[in-house]
Design an enzyme around this catalytic site. Structure first.
Site: not given
Length: 783
Positions: A471-473, A476, A478-479, A590
């Site tokens: 799904l993305g980076q 911490f 990747p997802v 964050d």
């Protein structure tokens, strides 16, 4: 000899009259106060004279603060009978009445004597303005008993020392009425008034429609105002006797100015004067959120702002009209699932805690009855639907009984009250069995903390962590999207082996997010640990992250203005939960566009708690030598000094608000006219009354109310001010977004010049900047 005595008395009387006439805070009988003249209280705190509010040309007789730069009127005599020129004159007559005359010498306003005063006791009446802001008529030489006083006839302002309530003997009811507009003090649409029926409580009404109810006093506070707490500014008191019932307050420090005002928009708010800012600072509001809307959830319904939907039926009750309830119309409320067994004497009571008590206008009370006797009295009356202690201090005492439907209930995380609701005995037995099963499950979950998934299960769910499932980076790691064997879709956050999130951060994220439950926070479903592999399993959000919409030229059009403002409000509610309403006080550290996920209905879900920090119950700030966060979102005090607080999150929220409105990133923002980042650009446009120019053109068609967008920009700028003390708390932010409360002018934002970000001031800091400008960064400060 007799003539000498008479002459002596005349001289003394004449001398006293001269002294009174020379006093700057007093008018004597038949002395005139003309437009342009004023009288000032002895200590110089308040002034009485004629004024014109805002841009109005009408003239009014009023009282205002003398020592502050911003004219703030606290009382108006002729609010509904303005003068249209400078001819107004004020006199105190020999019968003790204040009279205001126009140019034709007609009385356009006069005071009414106190019901308790006796005109026969009048002798040399004078009018005086006191340092409390109270304009009084009294006899010369008697400074204790007042013939008339302005505090008995308030306008829109609740001042220290005022008895805000009802005198049963005289019938005098002191209540607030809003101005019609900020430049029109005539009687407005809103009133806040004590209702003595049943257990007394205040009602805020728009004309005749109830908007908000304070609930009854429980010995510590009004049950509908949990934020009313002892404080260093003022000491409040509630008095309830056979003669009168009222609420009042006194200043702890007379040099601190504070006032409660019912604004033209119906907002009942407290302000304090901040001398170095030369402005009024918002301090407290009677209404906090949409759950304060009167009887939002109908009969036997309860509102919880942290739940989605917010309304639900009390235990033992079901929606009267299920279809309407599902559609979000809760007005018809709930009905009993099982009818009462009153005739058989088999009813019981279910204790529900942390509530705003129901409307008490149809209640009965006894201040001294113990709770056990209270229960018995309720059981003996088939129309009695609930009971509660009258006073919660010292373990509780007294009794309140409710008759008929229970309405206007809400739940709190703290400072709520116990309510014992009448149910059929069979219903109570059913609920007890359900409660036992739920408690057992909860204990198992607490022992395990979170479900553990083995590596094979997670790998199979994500097709071996294939690129197609990615799904993305994140900063911490990747997802991935995954589908468990049961068919549930999940998002798997796989921490890279070179990730800066160590074991401490991983444990922190598990412990934190497992305890958090809010509709605007992402829900964690489990975790996986296998040697060096560490993974978190979240609920899957089909629309991914906010940044994939607002920063994309095509997809940004899918987020029209109504959706964007709801996303902003959702993020604000989620942050308020973290800061004040959860079991822990949490600083996210964050908050950014990529850490806000969107569900199928575009509802905001705050995610990624790897950097979050918890604070003690009374703490609001802390320090660290390890600064972590994302450039463009970190507050100045955190990035430079390692000092973080709840206000650090507020700064990040403000950045996010401006990004959502503009569709532009703060970090990397470019403009041909200057070298400012998005914050500086927005502030500059605001100062030049061009804030509308930063609005994303993709929302132009859906933006039907430009004032709403400008207000959101204004709020965003308040959140990113340089000094943390100037930034509002998230509770105030939520209130500003959901009301029309007046906003202060924003001061200079932090980090508004992109080119001079921090390098000149932090030579001792070793910066470790990641290659991706929008990933999380880590700064190691050797100090």
């Amino acid at each position: 000899m007799e003539a000498t005595n008479v002459l002596h008395l005349l001289i003394i009387s004449l001398f006293s009259t001269i002294l009174l006439a020379q006093a700057t805070d007093i008018l004597i009988a038949n002395q005139t106060l003309k437009d342009g003249d004023t009288i000032v209280s002895q200590g110089g705190s308040f002034e009485v004279g004629f004024f014109s509010p805002g841009g109005s040309r009408n003239r009014y007789l009023g009282i205002w603060y003398k020592k502050i730069s911003l004219q703030t009127v606290v009382w108006v005599a002729n609010r509904d009978s303005p003068l249209y020129d400078l001819s107004g004159t004020l006199k105190v007559s020999e019968n003790g009445s204040l009279c205001l005359f126009n140019d034709r010498n007609h009385i356009i306003w006069s005071s009414s004597s106190s019901p308790s005063s006796q005109k026969a006791s009048l002798r040399n009446p004078i009018v005086q303005i006191l340092d409390t802001g109270n304009l009084v008529v009294r006899n010369s030489g008697d400074d204790q008993d007042y013939i008339w006083q302005s505090l008995d006839y308030p306008g829109d302002m609740f001042l220290p020392g005022m008895k805000y309530g009802l005198n049963f003997v005289t019938g005098l009811n002191r209540f607030l009425t809003s101005w019609r507009a900020i430049d029109d003090p005539s009687t407005g649409n809103y009133t806040n008034k004590m209702d003595p029926n049943g257990v007394p409580q205040f009602f805020l009404k728009k004309n005749s429609v109830v908007v908000f109810r304070t609930g009854p006093w429980n010995g510590l506070r009004f049950t509908g105002m949990p934020n009313l707490k002892p404080n260093p500014i003022y000491r409040y008191e509630y008095v309830f006797t056979e003669e009168e019932v009222y609420y009042t307050y006194k200043l702890e420090n007379p040099s601190v100015l504070t006032r409660m005002q019912l604004n033209p928009n119906g907002a009942l708010q407290r302000y304090t004067w901040v001398d170095n800012l030369q402005s009024w600072n918002f301090y407290l509001s009677a209404m906090m959120d949409s759950c304060d809307q009167y009887t939002l959830c109908g009969s036997y319904g309860s509102c919880n702002i942290n739940e989605s939907p917010a309304c639900r039926c009390l235990k033992g009750f079901v929606a009267k009209t299920p279809q309407a309830w599902v559609a979000g119309d809760w007005s018809e409320g709930c009905v009993r699932r099982v009818k009462l067994d009153c005739g058989k004497g088999e009813d019981g009571f279910l204790k529900i805690s942390k509530l705003k008590l129901p409307d008490t206008r149809t209640s009965w009370y006894d201040k001294n009855m113990d709770l056990n006797e209270c229960k018995k009295v309720c059981l003996r009356n088939c129309t009695c639907s609930a009971y509660s202690p009258f006073d919660i201090r010292d373990g509780g005492k007294g009794c309140i009984l409710w008759f008929g439907d229970l309405i206007d209930i809400r739940e709190y995380n703290e400072n709520g009250q116990d309510l014992y609701v009448r149910l059929a005995s069979s219903e109570i037995e059913t609920l007890q069995r359900e409660s036992s099963r739920v408690s057992s499950r909860k204990q198992e979950e607490e022992d395990l903390e979170l479900p553990f998934l083995d590596l094979d299960t997670v790998s199979e769910a994500t097709s071996g962590f294939s690129a197609g499932n990615k799904l993305g980076q994140g900063g911490f790691g990747p997802v991935y999207k995954g589908t468990l064997a049961c068919g549930q879709e999940v998002a798997v956050k796989r921490l890279s082996r070179t990730s800066r999130q160590g074991v401490e951060e991983f444990k922190n994220e598990i412990k934190l997010i497992a305890k958090l439950q809010h509709r605007n926070l992402v829900k964690i479903l489990g975790y996986c640990v296998d040697e060096e592999e560490r993974m978190l399993i979240y609920e899957y959000q089909p629309n991914k992250s906010l940044d994939s919409f607002i920063f994309d030229k095509e997809r940004r059009r899918e987020l029209d203005w109504p959706k964007r403002v709801e996303i902003i409000k959702g993020i604000a509610r989620g942050m308020l939960y973290l800061h004040e309403d959860s079991r822990l006080r949490i600083i996210h550290r964050d908050l950014k566009a990529s850490n806000v996920l969107l569900d199928s209905d575009m509802n905001a879900k705050i995610s990624d708690f790897g950097l979050a920090r918890t604070l003690g119950g009374d703490e609001t700030e802390a320090n660290t030598t390890r600064v972590v966060g994302t450039y463009g979102y970190m507050s100045p005090e955190y990035q430079i000094d390692g000092y973080f607080s709840l206000k650090s999150d507020v700064f990040s929220f403000g950045v996010l608000v401006l990004e959502i409105v503009s569709g532009r990133r703060n970090r990397g923002f470019r403009n041909e006219e200057h070298k400012l980042n998005l914050l500086g650009h927005a502030w500059r446009q605001f100062l030049e009354d061009k804030a509308y120019e930063i609005i994303d053109e993709a929302v132009n068609e859906s933006c039907t109310d430009i004032s709403e967008v400008l207000r959101v920009i204004h709020i965003g700028l308040l959140c990113v001010q340089q000094d943390p003390k100037d930034r509002p708390n998230m509770s105030v932010v939520v209130l500003m977004l959901s009301s029309e409360m007046l906003l202060l002018d924003p001061r200079q934002p932090g980090f508004f010049n992109e080119r001079n970000l921090l390098f000149s001031d932090t030579v001792s800091i070793n910066l470790e900047i990641p290659s991706n400008n929008f990933q999380t960064m880590s700064v190691i400060d050797p100090r």
